[in-house]
Design a protein around this motif. Structure first.
Motif, PDB file in Angstrom:
ATOM      1  N   HIS A 169      49.746  31.351  37.317  1.00 26.69           N
ATOM      2  CA  HIS A 169      50.326  31.301  35.970  1.00 26.69           C
ATOM      3  C   HIS A 169      50.314  29.868  35.426  1.00 26.69           C
ATOM      4  CE1 HIS A 169      52.873  32.305  32.578  1.00 26.69           C
ATOM      5  NE2 HIS A 169      53.699  31.299  32.939  1.00 26.69           N
TER       6      HIS A 169
ATOM      7  N   LEU B 113      45.567  31.211  34.723  1.00 26.70           N
ATOM      8  CA  LEU B 113      44.696  32.306  35.161  1.00 26.70           C
ATOM      9  C   LEU B 113      45.341  33.631  34.760  1.00 26.70           C
ATOM     10  CD1 LEU B 113      43.770  31.028  38.742  1.00 26.70           C
ATOM     11  CD2 LEU B 113      42.510  30.709  36.602  1.00 26.70           C
ATOM     12  N   LYS B 114      44.624  34.409  33.977  1.00 26.16           N
ATOM     13  CA  LYS B 114      45.168  35.654  33.441  1.00 26.16           C
ATOM     14  C   LYS B 114      44.791  36.887  34.264  1.00 26.16           C
ATOM     15  CE  LYS B 114      46.923  33.403  29.957  1.00 26.16           C
ATOM     16  NZ  LYS B 114      48.381  33.187  29.841  1.00 26.16           N
ATOM     17  N   ASP B 115      43.705  36.783  35.067  1.00 20.20           N
ATOM     18  CA  ASP B 115      43.211  37.979  35.760  1.00 20.20           C
ATOM     19  C   ASP B 115      43.784  38.136  37.161  1.00 20.20           C
ATOM     20  OD1 ASP B 115      41.974  35.747  36.697  1.00 20.20           O
ATOM     21  OD2 ASP B 115      40.004  36.674  36.959  1.00 20.20           O
ATOM     22  N   VAL B 116      44.758  37.324  37.532  1.00 19.18           N
ATOM     23  CA  VAL B 116      45.392  37.453  38.850  1.00 19.18           C
ATOM     24  C   VAL B 116      46.619  38.348  38.706  1.00 19.18           C
ATOM     25  CG1 VAL B 116      46.474  36.223  40.764  1.00 19.18           C
ATOM     26  CG2 VAL B 116      44.567  35.174  39.533  1.00 19.18           C
ATOM     27  N   LYS B 117      46.583  39.500  39.304  1.00 22.27           N
ATOM     28  CA  LYS B 117      47.651  40.485  39.206  1.00 22.27           C
ATOM     29  C   LYS B 117      48.336  40.653  40.561  1.00 22.27           C
ATOM     30  CE  LYS B 117      46.312  41.273  34.978  1.00 22.27           C
ATOM     31  NZ  LYS B 117      47.106  40.755  33.839  1.00 22.27           N
TER      32      LYS B 117
ATOM     33  N   ASP C 249      46.688  43.321  42.821  1.00 20.63           N
ATOM     34  CA  ASP C 249      45.440  42.827  43.433  1.00 20.63           C
ATOM     35  C   ASP C 249      45.742  41.891  44.602  1.00 20.63           C
ATOM     36  OD1 ASP C 249      44.027  44.261  41.544  1.00 20.63           O
ATOM     37  OD2 ASP C 249      43.865  42.558  40.154  1.00 20.63           O
TER      38      ASP C 249
ATOM     39  N   SER D  85      35.215  34.754  39.346  1.00 16.40           N
ATOM     40  CA  SER D  85      36.191  35.796  39.053  1.00 16.40           C
ATOM     41  C   SER D  85      37.035  36.089  40.289  1.00 16.40           C
ATOM     42  CB  SER D  85      35.486  37.070  38.600  1.00 16.40           C
ATOM     43  OG  SER D  85      34.657  37.578  39.636  1.00 16.40           O
ATOM     44  N   PHE D  86      38.151  36.790  40.060  1.00 22.37           N
ATOM     45  CA  PHE D  86      39.026  37.142  41.172  1.00 22.37           C
ATOM     46  C   PHE D  86      38.322  38.084  42.139  1.00 22.37           C
ATOM     47  CE2 PHE D  86      42.250  39.863  43.132  1.00 22.37           C
ATOM     48  CZ  PHE D  86      43.091  38.909  43.697  1.00 22.37           C
ATOM     49  N   GLN D  87      37.536  39.021  41.623  1.00 21.97           N
ATOM     50  CA  GLN D  87      36.819  39.955  42.491  1.00 21.97           C
ATOM     51  C   GLN D  87      35.795  39.234  43.356  1.00 21.97           C
ATOM     52  OE1 GLN D  87      37.475  40.433  39.290  1.00 21.97           O
ATOM     53  NE2 GLN D  87      38.900  42.179  39.421  1.00 21.97           N
TER      54      GLN D  87
END
Length: 329
Positions: free
Chosen positions: A66, A70-74, A77, A106-108
């Motif tokens: 945060h 980084l917005k795609d880290v959930k 996940d 990317s996170f993936q």
């Protein structure tokens, strides 16, 4: 006394229950996430304890992501990656470093690299700061037969997109060594290589040795070249020695065949002499048989003796003085 023991026992139970409550209901951790701008419910933190997921690890990773924007880290996940055996801290550190260095990660992709067994954070660092790999001494022979021993320094950086399934440093070193051997072997003279060593680097770089690897080769620098043995002369000497041994073997074979042939001729000569002696022994027997059958008379026999005596006399007269035996010996 009993009332005192009861009071202290009750106090101990209350303390244990309090710590158990804080363990399963991490209020301080929830408050830390709240003041850091991370929205996560207290119920989710409790469920993490039930699912054997450390809430502190997840919350720290969410706070770091945060703060880095980084917005795609959930949360889901991160929990899934932890349960799969991944390293959450390393993945988040790599994502933050890649974002600061404008690297598309990317996170993936980061979790896939981590689960593949590679250090994704170290890979991102290598993408920013290239790594220098020293090759072991590579021996090659030019066309004039002179051996050269070269050492190279390979500057590489990580190729993020090929970290999963890409070959490692060993493959890069093997390909660079093969390229050096091929480049030196195609040179007409070792002097040309010594005068212009960067020609090796240009030839090797032009072959695309980093294809299918987890690295991108930036440069190949020849650090040192030493002159080794005169392989051409050594090979000629070995060939001459082999030819000499072959010639000696063939000569020995011919000598053995000649000796065998000589012995065979001697045997045949002895066999012929034996046949002559056998034939001479049959002459008196034939004469005796002729006498008995009346085919040979006494006068005929005397004539034969006179002929033999005359022949012997003529032979003795015809011999030279050197051929006559010395009676004084």
């Amino acid at each position: 006394m009993e009332e005192g023991f009861g009071f202290f026992g009750l106090l101990a139970v209350i303390i244990v229950l309090f710590f158990l409550f804080l363990y399963y209901v991490p209020i301080l951790l929830w408050f830390s996430a709240l003041v850091s701008g991370v929205r996560i419910s207290l119920v989710q933190l409790i469920l993490m304890r039930v699912r054997k997921v450390p809430p502190a690890l997840i919350v720290r990773a969410l706070i770091e992501a945060h703060k880095a924007g980084l917005k795609d880290v959930k949360r889901d996940d991160l929990e899934a990656h932890f349960l799969a055996g991944g390293h959450i801290a390393s993945v988040v550190h790599a994502l933050v470093s890649a974002a600061k260095a404008n690297i598309d990660l990317s996170f993936q992709m980061a979790t896939a690299i981590d689960l593949a067994g590679r250090d994704v954070f170290q890979a991102v660092q290598m993408s920013v700061n290239p790594k220098v790999i020293d090759t072991p001494p590579v021996a090659a022979v030019a066309k004039d037969g002179i051996q050269l021993i070269a050492k190279a320094r390979v500057t590489v950086r990580a190729n993020i997109k090929q970290l999963v399934g890409g070959a490692g440093e060993e493959t890069v070193l093997a390909r660079v060594g093969e390229g050096i051997v091929s480049s030196i072997g195609s040179s007409m003279s070792h002097k040309a290589v010594l005068e212009n060593p960067d020609s090796i680097s240009k030839r090797v770089l032009g072959k695309g040795l980093d294809a299918g690897t987890a690295f991108e080769i930036l440069s190949i620098d020849i650090a040192d070249i030493d002159i080794g043995k005169n392989i051409g002369a050594v090979l000629q000497m070995d060939q001459a020695e082999a030819d000499k041994n072959i010639a000696q073997a063939k000569a020995e074979e011919r000598r053995a065949m000649a000796v065998a042939l000589e012995q065979e001729m001697k045997a045949k000569a002895q066999e012929a002499r034996a046949k002559v002696i056998e034939a001479e022994a049959e002459v008196p027997l034939a004469m005796a048989d002729a006498f008995r059958n009346g085919n040979l008379g006494v006068m005929d026999y005397l004539k034969i003796k006179n002929v033999e005596a005359d022949t012997s006399m003529r032979d003795s007269i015809s011999k030279s003085p050197q051929d006559k035996p010395d009676k004084n010996k």
